[in-house]
Write a protein that holds these residues in place. Structure first.
Motif: not given
Length: 231
Positions: A153-167
């Motif tokens: 699974g590739v981590i993608t990120l929209a500009a100005g946002s964050m993505v939470e790592l699962p579990h």
């Protein structure tokens, strides 16, 4: 509470030394800020009480006092002052302080995914519970992972946002995808980086996520033998 023996006569209490302004501010019981000394402290409900507001995000180291201030008493009848000022020490415990992510660095081989762990401290007596990617690398790909290895699974990120790592995972994997024919400098061909943040058990997502830390990656060409694929 500022304590003094009042058995013989009424008294007045004065603040004689303020804490450093960079550490804390003193207030009267009614909320009025104490900005100069000496300042009289009125008696309220039988006590001489002041309020202390520590500076934002500041707290004691272990059990050491965070700051102190001084006060003295004056006899209400003859005006005689106490022979010396007393010192009040204040210990400040951290509360709802964001987790602190540590800047990190790692050397990786260009031809394969490398497992990386996000590190930091919760500041308070709890645990790090979530990791967030806040900035993607410029010449590589991040993958979701756990302590046993990386997935696809590739981590993608929209500009100005964050993505939470699962579990609650604090692991990700990195793979360099840039040019591999670059000249070496100090043993590596490229320096990449990404940003991450952490959340501890007492924090609230969206409110108490700590400041961004930088994970620096030194990309080495290396020689890696792989049966089929180095992913």
């Amino acid at each position: 509470y500022i304590n003094y023996d009042t058995s013989d006569s009424p008294m007045l209490v004065y603040i004689s030394r303020l804490p450093p302004a960079s550490l804390a501010t003193l207030y009267q019981y009614d909320g009025a800020e104490i900005t100069s000394v000496p300042t009289a402290v009125p008696k309220t409900s039988g006590n001489y009480t002041v309020r202390v507001r520590p500076a934002w995000n500041q707290y004691s180291t272990g059990a050491e006092p965070f700051m102190n201030f001084s006060f003295y008493a004056v006899d209400g009848v003859n005006g005689e002052s106490s022979s010396s000022a007393a010192m009040a020490s204040v210990i400040v415990s951290p509360k709802n302080d964001p987790a602190v992510a540590y800047n990190s660095n790692e050397t990786v081989y260009a031809a394969r995914k490398t497992l990386l762990r996000l590190t930091g401290t919760p500041v308070e007596a709890d645990t790090i519970v979530r990791g967030y990617i806040s900035r993607l690398p410029t010449a590589g790909t991040l993958y979701y992972a756990n302590e046993t290895g990386a997935g696809d699974g590739v981590i993608t990120l929209a500009a100005g946002s964050m993505v939470e790592l699962p579990h609650g995972s604090l692991y990700i994997a990195y793979k360099y995808t840039g040019a591999q024919d670059l000249p070496e400098k100090d043993g590596f061909i490229y320096e990449d980086s990404f940003g991450f943040r952490l959340l501890d058990a007492s924090g609230e997502p969206g409110l108490s996520i700590g400041a961004e830390a930088n994970f620096t990656i030194h990309v080495s060409v290396g020689i890696t033998a792989c049966a089929t694929s180095c992913d």
